[in-house]
Motif scaffolding. Structure first.
Motif, PDB file in Angstrom:
ATOM      1  N   PRO A   1      13.140  17.274  90.400  1.00 19.87           N
ATOM      2  CA  PRO A   1      12.070  18.275  90.025  1.00 19.87           C
ATOM      3  C   PRO A   1      11.479  17.747  88.770  1.00 19.87           C
ATOM      4  CG  PRO A   1      14.182  19.283  89.467  1.00 19.87           C
ATOM      5  CD  PRO A   1      14.616  18.135  90.136  1.00 19.87           C
ATOM      6  N   GLU A   2      11.961  16.775  87.980  1.00 23.46           N
ATOM      7  CA  GLU A   2      11.085  16.281  86.865  1.00 23.46           C
ATOM      8  C   GLU A   2      10.117  15.544  87.256  1.00 23.46           C
ATOM      9  OE1 GLU A   2      14.192  13.291  87.755  1.00 23.46           O
ATOM     10  OE2 GLU A   2      13.995  15.296  87.822  1.00 23.46           O
ATOM     11  N   VAL A   3      10.353  14.741  88.204  1.00 28.96           N
ATOM     12  CA  VAL A   3       9.349  13.647  88.813  1.00 28.96           C
ATOM     13  C   VAL A   3       8.218  14.654  89.454  1.00 28.96           C
ATOM     14  CG1 VAL A   3       8.592  12.034  90.613  1.00 28.96           C
ATOM     15  CG2 VAL A   3      10.915  12.109  89.149  1.00 28.96           C
ATOM     16  N   GLU A   4       8.490  15.608  90.182  1.00 23.74           N
ATOM     17  CA  GLU A   4       7.552  16.576  90.817  1.00 23.74           C
ATOM     18  C   GLU A   4       6.547  17.034  89.683  1.00 23.74           C
ATOM     19  OE1 GLU A   4       6.897  20.813  93.222  1.00 23.74           O
ATOM     20  OE2 GLU A   4       8.903  19.894  92.908  1.00 23.74           O
ATOM     21  N   GLU A   5       7.527  17.436  88.635  1.00 23.16           N
ATOM     22  CA  GLU A   5       6.566  18.085  87.534  1.00 23.16           C
ATOM     23  C   GLU A   5       5.556  17.327  86.994  1.00 23.16           C
ATOM     24  OE1 GLU A   5       7.594  20.428  83.070  1.00 23.16           O
ATOM     25  OE2 GLU A   5       9.013  19.714  84.387  1.00 23.16           O
ATOM     26  N   GLN A   6       6.120  15.997  86.757  1.00 24.36           N
ATOM     27  CA  GLN A   6       4.949  14.922  86.189  1.00 24.36           C
ATOM     28  C   GLN A   6       4.086  14.675  87.137  1.00 24.36           C
ATOM     29  OE1 GLN A   6       6.453  12.522  83.569  1.00 24.36           O
ATOM     30  NE2 GLN A   6       4.693  11.079  83.393  1.00 24.36           N
ATOM     31  N   LEU A   7       4.206  14.858  88.285  1.00 25.19           N
ATOM     32  CA  LEU A   7       3.052  14.487  89.359  1.00 25.19           C
ATOM     33  C   LEU A   7       2.100  15.633  89.310  1.00 25.19           C
ATOM     34  CD1 LEU A   7       5.203  13.416  92.439  1.00 25.19           C
ATOM     35  CD2 LEU A   7       3.487  11.896  91.000  1.00 25.19           C
ATOM     36  N   HIS A   8       2.661  16.868  89.203  1.00 30.79           N
ATOM     37  CA  HIS A   8       1.778  17.964  89.281  1.00 30.79           C
ATOM     38  C   HIS A   8       0.837  17.749  87.858  1.00 30.79           C
ATOM     39  CE1 HIS A   8       3.188  20.796  92.499  1.00 30.79           C
ATOM     40  NE2 HIS A   8       4.576  20.457  91.642  1.00 30.79           N
ATOM     41  N   LYS A   9       1.463  17.506  86.829  1.00 29.85           N
ATOM     42  CA  LYS A   9       0.439  17.240  85.486  1.00 29.85           C
ATOM     43  C   LYS A   9      -0.467  16.196  85.861  1.00 29.85           C
ATOM     44  CE  LYS A   9       3.989  18.458  82.225  1.00 29.85           C
ATOM     45  NZ  LYS A   9       4.888  18.052  81.132  1.00 29.85           N
ATOM     46  N   GLU A  10      -0.081  15.121  86.590  1.00 30.44           N
ATOM     47  CA  GLU A  10      -1.261  14.184  86.983  1.00 30.44           C
ATOM     48  C   GLU A  10      -2.197  14.597  87.670  1.00 30.44           C
ATOM     49  OE1 GLU A  10      -0.669   9.453  87.110  1.00 30.44           O
ATOM     50  OE2 GLU A  10      -0.271  10.329  89.072  1.00 30.44           O
ATOM     51  N   ILE A  11      -1.803  15.419  88.817  1.00 28.43           N
ATOM     52  CA  ILE A  11      -2.946  15.725  89.733  1.00 28.43           C
ATOM     53  C   ILE A  11      -3.775  16.712  89.125  1.00 28.43           C
ATOM     54  CG2 ILE A  11      -3.336  17.256  91.731  1.00 28.43           C
ATOM     55  CD1 ILE A  11      -0.403  16.150  92.695  1.00 28.43           C
ATOM     56  N   ASP A  12      -3.154  17.557  88.160  1.00 27.64           N
ATOM     57  CA  ASP A  12      -4.111  18.586  87.528  1.00 27.64           C
ATOM     58  C   ASP A  12      -5.145  17.881  86.591  1.00 27.64           C
ATOM     59  OD1 ASP A  12      -2.932  20.582  88.973  1.00 27.64           O
ATOM     60  OD2 ASP A  12      -1.463  21.088  87.173  1.00 27.64           O
ATOM     61  N   GLN A  13      -4.757  17.110  85.984  1.00 28.92           N
ATOM     62  CA  GLN A  13      -5.557  16.126  84.896  1.00 28.92           C
ATOM     63  C   GLN A  13      -6.704  15.418  85.732  1.00 28.92           C
ATOM     64  OE1 GLN A  13      -3.524  13.720  82.213  1.00 28.92           O
ATOM     65  NE2 GLN A  13      -5.284  12.846  81.456  1.00 28.92           N
ATOM     66  N   VAL A  14      -6.189  14.813  86.679  1.00 25.48           N
ATOM     67  CA  VAL A  14      -7.336  13.835  87.470  1.00 25.48           C
ATOM     68  C   VAL A  14      -7.763  14.576  88.514  1.00 25.48           C
ATOM     69  CG1 VAL A  14      -7.593  11.542  88.786  1.00 25.48           C
ATOM     70  CG2 VAL A  14      -5.629  11.830  87.025  1.00 25.48           C
ATOM     71  N   ILE A  15      -7.477  15.466  89.499  1.00 22.54           N
ATOM     72  CA  ILE A  15      -8.135  15.898  90.677  1.00 22.54           C
ATOM     73  C   ILE A  15      -8.449  17.354  90.368  1.00 22.54           C
ATOM     74  CG2 ILE A  15      -7.892  16.382  93.073  1.00 22.54           C
ATOM     75  CD1 ILE A  15      -5.718  14.336  93.016  1.00 22.54           C
ATOM     76  N   GLY A  16      -7.555  18.191  89.615  1.00 22.81           N
ATOM     77  CA  GLY A  16      -7.672  19.404  89.477  1.00 22.81           C
ATOM     78  C   GLY A  16      -7.490  20.486  90.761  1.00 22.81           C
ATOM     79  N   VAL A  17      -8.157  21.439  90.942  1.00 15.66           N
ATOM     80  CA  VAL A  17      -8.047  22.601  92.069  1.00 15.66           C
ATOM     81  C   VAL A  17      -9.202  22.527  92.937  1.00 15.66           C
ATOM     82  CG1 VAL A  17      -6.000  23.429  90.779  1.00 15.66           C
ATOM     83  CG2 VAL A  17      -8.339  24.576  90.737  1.00 15.66           C
ATOM     84  N   ASN A  18     -10.318  21.971  92.530  1.00 18.95           N
ATOM     85  CA  ASN A  18     -11.462  22.532  93.128  1.00 18.95           C
ATOM     86  C   ASN A  18     -12.168  21.343  94.159  1.00 18.95           C
ATOM     87  OD1 ASN A  18     -11.707  24.823  91.634  1.00 18.95           O
ATOM     88  ND2 ASN A  18     -12.807  23.637  90.091  1.00 18.95           N
ATOM     89  N   ARG A  19     -11.438  20.308  94.319  1.00 19.36           N
ATOM     90  CA  ARG A  19     -11.525  19.125  95.488  1.00 19.36           C
ATOM     91  C   ARG A  19     -10.483  18.581  96.057  1.00 19.36           C
ATOM     92  NH1 ARG A  19     -10.981  14.117  93.621  1.00 19.36           N
ATOM     93  NH2 ARG A  19     -10.931  13.602  91.570  1.00 19.36           N
ATOM     94  N   SER A  20     -10.628  17.820  97.123  1.00 22.19           N
ATOM     95  CA  SER A  20      -9.345  17.471  97.815  1.00 22.19           C
ATOM     96  C   SER A  20      -9.296  15.771  97.086  1.00 22.19           C
ATOM     97  CB  SER A  20      -9.990  16.945  99.357  1.00 22.19           C
ATOM     98  OG  SER A  20      -9.926  18.293  99.982  1.00 22.19           O
ATOM     99  N   PRO A  21      -7.953  15.352  97.208  1.00 25.51           N
ATOM    100  CA  PRO A  21      -7.715  14.136  96.682  1.00 25.51           C
ATOM    101  C   PRO A  21      -8.459  13.024  97.555  1.00 25.51           C
ATOM    102  CG  PRO A  21      -5.856  15.410  96.719  1.00 25.51           C
ATOM    103  CD  PRO A  21      -6.669  15.978  97.508  1.00 25.51           C
TER     104      PRO A  21
END
Length: 493
Positions: A320-340
């Motif tokens: 889960p520590e890896v998943e948590e870091q991935l969430h942080k990177e996704i939020d920082q780079v992509i956010g929630v308003n567009r698709s990767p």
């Protein structure tokens, strides 16, 4: 002559025959690397665990070195292990090691035809044709990226329907991966509720598991005997016939609606190629080759990506520590308003590293598909004759302790430098290497990045047990490393 004398003579004759067979075998194999002494007919099979054939072959390399001879029944094979030897064979001598070796589970159906199990000039022409055709239809370009992004949203819709309850992700992931290759081959996707489509996913999943089971290993080792013995391995051939029947129906649809001036997909291009070469008696483009190649591509394009994603989600449940870091990177780079999208990949080194580490650790195809030597060659002081079967243990490159700091542990740092930037590792051979490297590598990387990023952008993974108790070793290892069956919950973010 009494019965005792008769028995003594019979025993002496039998022993003499066995010694003659062993002597003849050794003489015939003069010049090959050393290895465990084979017995007539059964070869070295008493010296390995049929349930763990890959593990046994890796253990033998500790005794006999990175190059040794091993007998699969009566067939001599040379096993290659470790990054350095695999590089020298598959990359430095790519042409000499580019032949396709025996793989009876599929060849009983394919008869050596098709793009995966073909060899020689036929294989070269088919591969060149497939690469060119897929590029023309957008593989590696924005057009196919948009199609993957669209499929990722269809996948999210199915995941949302689970409403946070436990479920097995296998078929959802299979459908998503299969729809991408289906778009390229047939020009269309399938609904996740399509009964025929679900049946196809079941056939592909079933064959992948069967070929990696103990029965599949026995068929690999003793094909001439096992094809007459009842058992679940016989279902492999039947499943391929059903897959070929479906492909045949799709081919007929394309044939009936074909416009030679407006090719819609891979099948259309193949039909046009057949028509152009109809007066060439030496052409490799015909109905049978088209059917076998289409099944090969459909199977490979479905199973490898979906198995990697399935294994990857289980690994993230364990970490889960890896998943948590991935969430942080996704939020920082992509956010929630567009698709990767693939442009994000350069700004997401941790995601890139995690995907590569999932592929390395999951080791979906641990020995690739057997090769053969295309001509008589000298290799590391040994004489390897033309058509000799070669078993490249790709897993030994992926787990080579000289190339990876913690090879037996899941560690994304294997693909990160000291500044947190993504770094390549030449020992990474998840897509094989050399002339036989997977032609869909670019497509697979695109799918893995967009699918996994989209899943984690939308959901948090919830295990059904303590993460520390989750077993991320494979359920079985043969042709493929099969992840253990599991369920998870997806919680909306």
């Amino acid at each position: 002559m009494n019965s005792s004398d008769s028995f003594t003579i019979l025993l002496a004759v039998t022993i003499s025959c066995l010694f003659f067979l062993i002597y003849s075998s050794k003489k015939k194999l003069c010049g090959l690397p050393p290895g465990p002494t084979p017995l007539p007919f059964i070869g070295n099979m008493l010296q390995v665990d049929m349930k763990e054939l890959i593990k046994s072959l890796r253990e033998l390399s500790k005794t006999y070195g990175p190059i040794y001879t091993f007998h699969l029944g009566s067939r001599p094979c040379v096993v290659l292990s470790g990054y350095q030897v695999l590089k020298e064979a598959l990359i430095d001598k790519a042409e000499e090691f580019s032949g396709r070796g025996d793989f009876p589970a599929v060849q009983m159906w394919s008869k050596g035809n098709g793009i995966v199990y073909g060899t020689g000039e036929c294989w070269r022409q088919l591969r060149r044709f497939a690469i060119t055709t897929f590029k023309n239809f957008g593989m590696g370009k924005r057009s196919i990226e948009d199609r993957i992004k669209e499929e990722a949203q269809f996948l999210m819709e199915e995941f949302r329907k689970t409403q946070g309850k436990p479920f097995d992700p296998t078929f959802f992931l299979s459908c998503a991966g299969s729809n991408i290759i289906s778009t390229l081959i047939f020009g269309s996707r399938f609904e996740y509720t399509d009964k025929k489509f679900l049946m196809l996913m079941d056939l592909i999943n079933s064959n992948w598991k069967l070929m990696s089971s103990t029965w599949g290993q026995l068929l690999f080792t003793f094909p001439e005997i096992m094809k007459y013995i009842p058992g679940p391995h016989r279902q492999i051939y039947k499943n391929y016939l059903k897959l070929a029947e479906f492909v045949g129906e799709r081919l007929e649809i394309n044939r009936q609606t074909l416009d030679p001036n407006n090719a819609r997909d891979f099948v259309d291009c193949f039909l046009i190629k057949i028509q152009k070469e109809k007066n060439n008696p030496n052409s490799y483009f015909n109905e049978d080759t088209m059917s076998k190649t289409t099944v090969n591509l459909f199977f490979a394009g479905t199973e490898t990506v979906s198995s990697t994603l399935k294994y990857g989600l289980r690994i993230l449940l364990r970490h889960p520590e890896v998943e948590e870091q991935l969430h942080k990177e996704i939020d920082q780079v992509i956010g929630v308003n567009r698709s990767p999208c693939m442009e994000d990949r350069q700004k997401m080194p941790y995601m890139d590293a995690v995907i590569h580490e999932i592929q390395r650790f999951a080791d979906i195809v641990p020995m690739g598909v057997p090769h053969t030597v295309t001509r008589d060659i000298e290799f590391h002081g040994y004489s390897l004759p033309k058509d000799l079967n070669i078993i490249p243990l790709l897993c030994t490159s992926q787990f080579d302790p000289t190339q990876f700091k913690n090879p037996n542990s899941f560690d994304p740092n294997h693909f990160l430098d000291g500044n947190g930037r993504f770094k390549k590792n030449d020992a990474f051979m998840a897509f094989s290497a050399g002339k036989r490297v997977c032609l869909g590598e670019g497509l697979a990387i695109m799918e893995l990045f967009i699918f996994l990023s989209t899943i984690l952008q939308n959901f948090k993974l919830k295990p059904l047990m303590d993460p520390k108790e989750i077993d991320i070793t494979p359920e079985s290892t043969g042709l493929g490393s099969i992840p253990r069956p599991y369920q998870l919950c997806l919680l909306s973010r």
